[in-house]
Design a protein around this motif. Structure first.
Motif, PDB file in Angstrom:
ATOM      1  N   THR A 144       1.152  -1.145  -0.118  1.00  0.00           N
ATOM      2  CA  THR A 144      -0.169   0.072  -0.190  1.00  0.00           C
ATOM      3  C   THR A 144       1.002   1.128   0.094  1.00  0.00           C
ATOM      4  O   THR A 144       2.056   1.285   0.362  1.00  0.00           O
ATOM      5  N   PRO A 145       0.336   2.371  -0.365  1.00  0.00           N
ATOM      6  CA  PRO A 145       1.131   3.639  -0.118  1.00  0.00           C
ATOM      7  C   PRO A 145       1.784   3.860   1.221  1.00  0.00           C
ATOM      8  O   PRO A 145       2.723   4.394   1.329  1.00  0.00           O
ATOM      9  N   ASP A 146       0.893   3.670   2.184  1.00  0.00           N
ATOM     10  CA  ASP A 146       1.610   3.872   3.440  1.00  0.00           C
ATOM     11  C   ASP A 146       2.510   2.914   3.807  1.00  0.00           C
ATOM     12  O   ASP A 146       3.557   3.032   4.564  1.00  0.00           O
ATOM     13  N   ASP A 147       2.684   1.707   3.311  1.00  0.00           N
ATOM     14  CA  ASP A 147       3.547   0.879   3.641  1.00  0.00           C
ATOM     15  C   ASP A 147       4.759   1.158   2.926  1.00  0.00           C
ATOM     16  O   ASP A 147       5.900   1.123   3.204  1.00  0.00           O
ATOM     17  N   VAL A 148       4.570   1.675   1.658  1.00  0.00           N
ATOM     18  CA  VAL A 148       5.674   2.277   0.915  1.00  0.00           C
ATOM     19  C   VAL A 148       6.492   3.462   1.591  1.00  0.00           C
ATOM     20  O   VAL A 148       7.486   3.569   1.694  1.00  0.00           O
ATOM     21  N   ARG A 149       5.714   4.185   1.920  1.00  0.00           N
ATOM     22  CA  ARG A 149       6.035   5.552   2.907  1.00  0.00           C
ATOM     23  C   ARG A 149       7.007   4.856   4.085  1.00  0.00           C
ATOM     24  O   ARG A 149       7.985   5.400   4.292  1.00  0.00           O
ATOM     25  N   ALA A 150       6.383   4.257   4.736  1.00  0.00           N
ATOM     26  CA  ALA A 150       7.249   3.590   5.903  1.00  0.00           C
ATOM     27  C   ALA A 150       8.266   2.805   5.310  1.00  0.00           C
ATOM     28  O   ALA A 150       9.695   3.068   6.191  1.00  0.00           O
ATOM     29  N   ALA A 151       8.529   2.021   4.508  1.00  0.00           N
ATOM     30  CA  ALA A 151       9.680   1.269   4.064  1.00  0.00           C
ATOM     31  C   ALA A 151      10.652   2.267   3.579  1.00  0.00           C
ATOM     32  O   ALA A 151      11.908   2.036   3.809  1.00  0.00           O
ATOM     33  N   ALA A 152      10.322   3.000   2.740  1.00  0.00           N
ATOM     34  CA  ALA A 152      11.317   4.152   2.191  1.00  0.00           C
ATOM     35  C   ALA A 152      11.877   4.831   3.132  1.00  0.00           C
ATOM     36  O   ALA A 152      13.027   5.300   3.248  1.00  0.00           O
ATOM     37  N   GLY A 153      11.064   5.453   4.207  1.00  0.00           N
ATOM     38  CA  GLY A 153      11.643   5.945   5.287  1.00  0.00           C
ATOM     39  C   GLY A 153      12.731   5.256   5.981  1.00  0.00           C
ATOM     40  O   GLY A 153      13.406   5.760   6.328  1.00  0.00           O
ATOM     41  N   THR A 154      12.350   4.155   6.508  1.00  0.00           N
ATOM     42  CA  THR A 154      13.430   3.135   6.990  1.00  0.00           C
ATOM     43  C   THR A 154      14.743   3.181   6.404  1.00  0.00           C
ATOM     44  O   THR A 154      15.723   3.381   6.893  1.00  0.00           O
ATOM     45  N   ALA A 155      14.458   3.138   4.909  1.00  0.00           N
ATOM     46  CA  ALA A 155      15.737   2.663   4.564  1.00  0.00           C
ATOM     47  C   ALA A 155      16.413   3.981   4.153  1.00  0.00           C
ATOM     48  O   ALA A 155      17.737   4.067   4.259  1.00  0.00           O
ATOM     49  N   GLN A 156      15.693   5.116   4.016  1.00  0.00           N
ATOM     50  CA  GLN A 156      16.307   6.434   3.696  1.00  0.00           C
ATOM     51  C   GLN A 156      17.157   6.936   5.103  1.00  0.00           C
ATOM     52  O   GLN A 156      18.266   7.302   5.127  1.00  0.00           O
ATOM     53  N   ASP A 162      17.142   5.972  -5.457  1.00  0.00           N
ATOM     54  CA  ASP A 162      15.673   5.423  -6.147  1.00  0.00           C
ATOM     55  C   ASP A 162      14.934   4.540  -5.142  1.00  0.00           C
ATOM     56  O   ASP A 162      15.666   3.699  -4.316  1.00  0.00           O
ATOM     57  N   VAL A 163      13.613   4.211  -5.118  1.00  0.00           N
ATOM     58  CA  VAL A 163      12.801   3.823  -4.453  1.00  0.00           C
ATOM     59  C   VAL A 163      11.722   3.127  -5.555  1.00  0.00           C
ATOM     60  O   VAL A 163      11.049   3.741  -6.010  1.00  0.00           O
ATOM     61  N   HIS A 164      12.178   1.675  -5.482  1.00  0.00           N
ATOM     62  CA  HIS A 164      11.090   1.147  -6.572  1.00  0.00           C
ATOM     63  C   HIS A 164       9.883   0.362  -6.012  1.00  0.00           C
ATOM     64  O   HIS A 164      10.218  -0.307  -5.082  1.00  0.00           O
ATOM     65  N   ALA A 165       8.773   0.485  -6.313  1.00  0.00           N
ATOM     66  CA  ALA A 165       7.538  -0.161  -5.876  1.00  0.00           C
ATOM     67  C   ALA A 165       6.963  -0.903  -7.046  1.00  0.00           C
ATOM     68  O   ALA A 165       7.065  -0.405  -8.171  1.00  0.00           O
ATOM     69  N   THR A 166       5.947  -1.761  -6.653  1.00  0.00           N
ATOM     70  CA  THR A 166       5.133  -2.575  -7.662  1.00  0.00           C
ATOM     71  C   THR A 166       3.512  -2.262  -7.518  1.00  0.00           C
ATOM     72  O   THR A 166       3.165  -2.012  -6.190  1.00  0.00           O
TER      73      THR A 166
END
Length: 296
Positions: free
Chosen positions: A189-201, A213-217
């Motif tokens: 979900t977009p919320d999960d993408v936001r959280a995952a990207a934030g953790t990695a960043q 870059d951050v790649h999502a499906t």
């Protein structure tokens, strides 16, 4: 955020290994002709070779970027992985995007290559692989990766960003620490993408690095019975209908879902067709001709 302030997002299509390998050529040609930015190939056990698929797709096309998301590192030695990536990078400069991950552990066990510490292997592999691709001579003796004065005779002529994939919290941290970019291995979900990207960043920032870059499906369907087809597909990938994963409908609906992922931090989105998609080339053309212009 206004439309004018939004960061452009790359739109691609995934060649999903639920479709046979012989469908790839028509999909690759149609994806390029339609103006899509990326074509992503997978390497799920025990379906298709990601590197063979990437090489073929690159050879059939001239412009489109081809990504391999992702190569499970337990299946390959670091040296041979570097040789394979460097060869494709020199043959098709700037068009090949390699990504590595620790693999699905049950599959790694089936293949006889499961290790006690997948994250340790992924860290050692990624660090040594980047050094080899940079043309360095590498000597290292780690828990899993050992190299003795290894140097590529034909390293890439231009830098090759090394993407790291995963979804678990510790893998996301590792991706930020050692990867150049992040590929999220599941549709989220977009919320999960936001959280995952934030953790990695955040992990990248602590390590003094930046993820480019951050790649999502996005699992997507269009046409008759689109929503029913999407709902039937989601359980295959660990999701359920009604959880906010995927998009079903016309070009505007799918474009809005891509934009939601971009607003959550994705810089590249690959649309994943369903296993029952009857015409992959037509679906790629739909995405390039009708969806992509709505993201401009």
């Amino acid at each position: 955020m206004t439309d004018d302030a939004r960061t452009p997002v790359r739109l691609g299509i995934a060649s999903v290994p639920t479709h046979p390998p012989e469908t790839l050529r028509d999909l690759a040609v149609a994806a390029e002709a339609s103006g899509l930015d990326d074509l992503w190939v997978w390497e799920d056990c025990f379906k298709q070779s990601g590197l063979a698929a990437a090489a073929a797709a690159l050879g059939w096309t001239e412009r489109i970027r081809v990504g391999l998301g992702l190569m499970p590192v337990p299946l390959r030695s670091t040296a041979i992985t570097a040789m394979e990536i460097a060869t494709l990078a020199r043959l098709f400069p700037g068009r090949f995007v390699p990504a590595v991950g620790h693999g699905v552990q049950s599959w790694m066990a089936q293949a006889g290559v499961r290790v006690d510490s997948p994250l340790t292997l992924l860290r050692e592999h990624t660090v040594a692989l980047r050094a080899l691709l940079s043309g360095e001579e590498v000597t290292t003796s780690g828990r899993y990766v050992s190299l003795d004065a290894v140097r590529l005779d034909w390293p890439p002529t231009t830098p090759v960003p090394l993407w790291v994939g995963g979804v678990g919290p510790r893998t996301l941290v590792l991706a930020g620490e050692v990867g150049d970019a992040l590929i999220l291995a599941n549709a989220l979900t977009p919320d999960d993408v936001r959280a995952a990207a934030g953790t990695a960043q955040d992990a990248a920032a602590r390590a003094g690095r930046t993820l480019t870059d951050v790649h999502a499906t996005l699992i997507a369907t269009t046409g008759p019975r689109a929503q029913k087809r999407l709902d039937a597909e989601l359980p295959t990938w660990g999701s359920a209908p009604g959880q906010g994963v995927g998009a079903a409908g016309d070009a505007a609906t799918i474009a809005a879902a891509v934009r939601d992922l971009a607003d959550a931090g994705a810089t590249a989105v690959a649309v994943q067709p369903t296993a029952d998609e009857p015409d992959l080339a037509a679906f790629a053309t739909f995405l390039g001709a009708q969806v992509r212009p709505l993201l401009a």
